[in-house]
Enzyme design. Structure first.
Site, PDB file in Angstrom:
ATOM      1  N   SER A  29     -10.115  -1.251   6.700  1.00 52.11           N
ATOM      2  CA  SER A  29      -9.370  -1.018   5.460  1.00 52.11           C
ATOM      3  C   SER A  29      -8.681  -2.229   4.850  1.00 52.11           C
ATOM      4  O   SER A  29      -8.233  -2.170   3.703  1.00 52.11           O
ATOM      5  CB  SER A  29      -8.342   0.092   5.657  1.00 52.11           C
ATOM      6  OG  SER A  29      -8.992   1.343   5.627  1.00 52.11           O
ATOM      7  N   SER A  33      -9.670   1.188   2.722  1.00 55.50           N
ATOM      8  CA  SER A  33      -8.805   1.987   1.893  1.00 55.50           C
ATOM      9  C   SER A  33      -7.713   1.184   1.183  1.00 55.50           C
ATOM     10  O   SER A  33      -7.100   1.697   0.245  1.00 55.50           O
ATOM     11  CB  SER A  33      -8.152   3.093   2.733  1.00 55.50           C
ATOM     12  OG  SER A  33      -7.319   2.554   3.727  1.00 55.50           O
ATOM     13  N   LYS A  53       0.859  -1.172   0.000  1.00 58.90           N
ATOM     14  CA  LYS A  53       0.000   0.000   0.000  1.00 58.90           C
ATOM     15  C   LYS A  53       0.905   1.234   0.000  1.00 58.90           C
ATOM     16  O   LYS A  53       1.979   1.219   0.626  1.00 58.90           O
ATOM     17  CB  LYS A  53      -0.861  -0.049   1.274  1.00 58.90           C
ATOM     18  CG  LYS A  53      -1.968   0.968   1.370  1.00 58.90           C
ATOM     19  CD  LYS A  53      -2.811   0.673   2.618  1.00 58.90           C
ATOM     20  CE  LYS A  53      -4.008   1.583   2.756  1.00 58.90           C
ATOM     21  NZ  LYS A  53      -4.881   1.169   3.878  1.00 58.90           N
TER      22      LYS A  53
END
Ligand SMILES: *[C@@H]1O[C@H](CO)[C@@H](O)[C@H](O)[C@H]1NC(C)=O
Ligand SMILES: *[C@@H]1O[C@H](CO)[C@@H](O)[C@H](O)[C@H]1NC(C)=O
Length: 528
Positions: free
Chosen positions: A221, A197, A115
């Site tokens: 997330s 996310s 990420k």
């Protein structure tokens, strides 16, 4: 070539359908013997390495081609690592020199996507998807990245995310959107929610653009994007994995975890990234006691459901899901769990579910607003150099670059609310106390009184329960709706119960094997 440059989200591509089919199905190795990379597990890849049917370099080449092909549509990757090929070559050389003398580890030579909030001290930017941090120089690798490198993993690149974890403007920034990559798409259903996310981490694994990825979770997330993109998401107990060098939201709740196509792949990743870290002292020293001798691999047990007690709290999800495909599938899965030896303790009630599920009421948002400002400012001040040094700078950046950051469209209301806070005071301490009480009276009481090993829910409605107390959870693919939209099943438990959760999730996965890859082509229609 994508290497070394940020991928232009608007790039259009043209090639024949034959190319696509070849790419999607096989990579021919050594002329005749074919090894299928699509959907290959880490175990299968390691076997192919051992049998000289595949090299890390070939694997990296394949994924880079997949990214070049699919990313203009899916926008799940922000940057490909210019050093990925050389890292793979190094891994291949180490394997050749070793000649099978000793086990190099499951992640040796395996490409991993991070990420875009995990600091890497290399050519890659670490930007939370925002232009504000492009060009910032981090002091060092995030601890989990350092561990991946030590294990011989190849850092393939950075995955997109909902910009700033959507904490720039909660509820306003569309899931999967960030300024640098544009709108990420669900590979199963272009109009489907990719969730966030860690959207890019989940999409890229789902679409076979990488073997495994890392994500982070504060409030859903990892679990939510994994659920929505038909992959496994493992959210560890807070502190089991170090957060040092990862752009924070709320350190009391932030955790780093794996996103993968299978439970075993997630567990191999977990084994490498867990452990005490002096740079994340308090949380990791507290959680280190949970790490079992011999690691987590030993819990990949096909009979792992035998004797387990699984609780079903219907008031967590009935309202939203009654009558849906997800619930029908869930009822069938409960039967599978029973047939595999588990006891389902149904119709349990958790106290204060409505308060727990509402961050504005549970104290979570209050703690986040103040905690984020403190933690982000610390992260930014630690950078060697950076265009922004504080949350206030980021807010100004967004104002001054409104077109690029779509500031008028999506706003930055949460940032502005966070900026108005001044430290962790009385109000925030009360919020933390409330969350502790909700957890005590809620999940802790329920699990203890009913002697449960885990809670099981359809979809991810258990997320707020797990967020409030830093509890672990794992989601496994559980089906597809009529329009191909995926959904998962989630197992959550008390702190440090990863061994049980892994046994349960692995046994469920082996009994069902529901996941299938998405079919994405250049002719993929944007809205269905
Ligand atoms: C990082 O950002 C800079 C500035 O935009 C860019 O030149 C560079 O190519 C980026 N790095 C990678 C690996 O994409
Ligand atoms: C959901 O459906 C069940 C039966 O199918 C019913 O007993 C329950 O009351 C419903 N719950 C809600 C919130 O509608």
């Amino acid at each position: 070539m994508l290497m070394g440059t940020a991928i232009n989200a608007a790039t259009s591509i043209s090639f024949s359908i034959t190319t696509v089919l070849t790419l999607l199905l096989f990579i021919p190795i050594n002329g005749q013997d074919q090894f299928t990379i699509i959907e290959a597990t880490i175990d299968e890849i390691q076997t192919a390495f051992d049998q000289n049917k595949l090299t890390s370099t070939q694997l990296v080449e394949f994924y880079i081609t997949q990214i070049e092909t699919l990313n203009p549509r899916l926008r799940s990757v922000i940057e490909v690592n210019p050093d990925a090929r050389s890292q793979a070559e190094k891994a291949d050389l180490a394997r050749k020199r070793n000649q099978g003398r000793r086990f190099l580890g499951e992640l040796h030579g395996i490409p991993v996507l991070l990420k875009d909030t995990f600091a890497t001290k290399d050519k890659l930017n670490t930007s939370a998807g925002s232009y504000a941090l492009v060009g910032s120089v981090v002091p060092r690798d995030a601890t989990v990245v350092e561990r991946l490198r030590d294990a011989g993993a190849v850092i393939l690149g950075k995955a997109s995310l909902t910009e700033w974890y959507s904490f720039r403007a909660l509820g306003k920034i569309p899931n999967g959107w960030c300024a640098r990559a544009g709108q990420a798409k669900n590979p199963y259903l272009p109009s489907g929610d990719p969730c966030g996310s860690s959207s890019g981490s989940a999409i890229s694994v789902a679409a076979n653009m990488v073997t495994v990825s890392l994500g982070s979770e504060t409030h859903g997330s990892i679990l939510c994007p994994a659920d929505h993109n038909s992959v496994v998401g493992l959210k560890p107990t807070v502190g089991l994995t170090s957060r040092a060098g990862v752009i924070p939201v709320l350190p009391q709740h932030d955790t780093i975890g794996a996103i993968s196509r299978t439970v075993s792949d997630a567990v191999y990743l977990l084994d490498v990234i867990v452990g005490f870290d002096s740079r994340d002292y308090e949380a990791t020293s507290e959680a280190a006691k949970y790490i079992p001798v011999g690691g987590y691999k030993q819990f990949l047990n096909e009979n792992g459901l035998k004797g387990k007690r699984l609780g079903v709290v219907r008031n967590l999800f009935s309202n939203a899901l009654n009558g849906s495909t997800v619930i029908t599938a869930f009822e069938n899965h409960l039967n599978t769990l029973r047939q595999s030896g588990a006891t389902i303790v149904d119709d349990l009630e958790m106290a204060n579910v409505d308060v727990i599920s509402n961050p504005g009421k549970s104290g979570e948002l209050t703690a986040m607003l103040a905690g984020f400002k403190i933690a982000l400012n610390e992260y930014l001040q630690e950078l060697v150099s950076s265009p922004v040094r504080s949350l206030a700078d980021v807010i100004s950046f967004n104002q001054n670059n409104a077109d690029m950051e779509k500031t008028k469209e999506y706003g930055q209301g949460t940032f502005i609310s966070a900026e108005k806070t001044s430290g962790f005071g009385e109000k925030e301490r009360k919020a933390v106390e409330l969350m502790e009480k909700l957890s005590q009276d809620g999940i802790e009481k329920l699990m203890t009184e009913n002697e449960l090993d885990a809670l099981v829910t359809p979809g991810t409605r258990v997320i707020p329960v797990l967020a409030l107390g830093g509890y672990p959870g794992i989601t496994v693919p559980a089906g597809y709706e009529g329009n191909q939209m995926p959904f998962g099943i989630c197992f959550g438990g008390l702190k440090g119960t990863e061994p049980k959760l892994i046994e349960i999730a692995y046994a469920f996965e082996q009994a069902t094997m529901i996941r299938r890859p998405p079919f994405v082509t250049p002719f993929w229609i944007d809205e269905r």
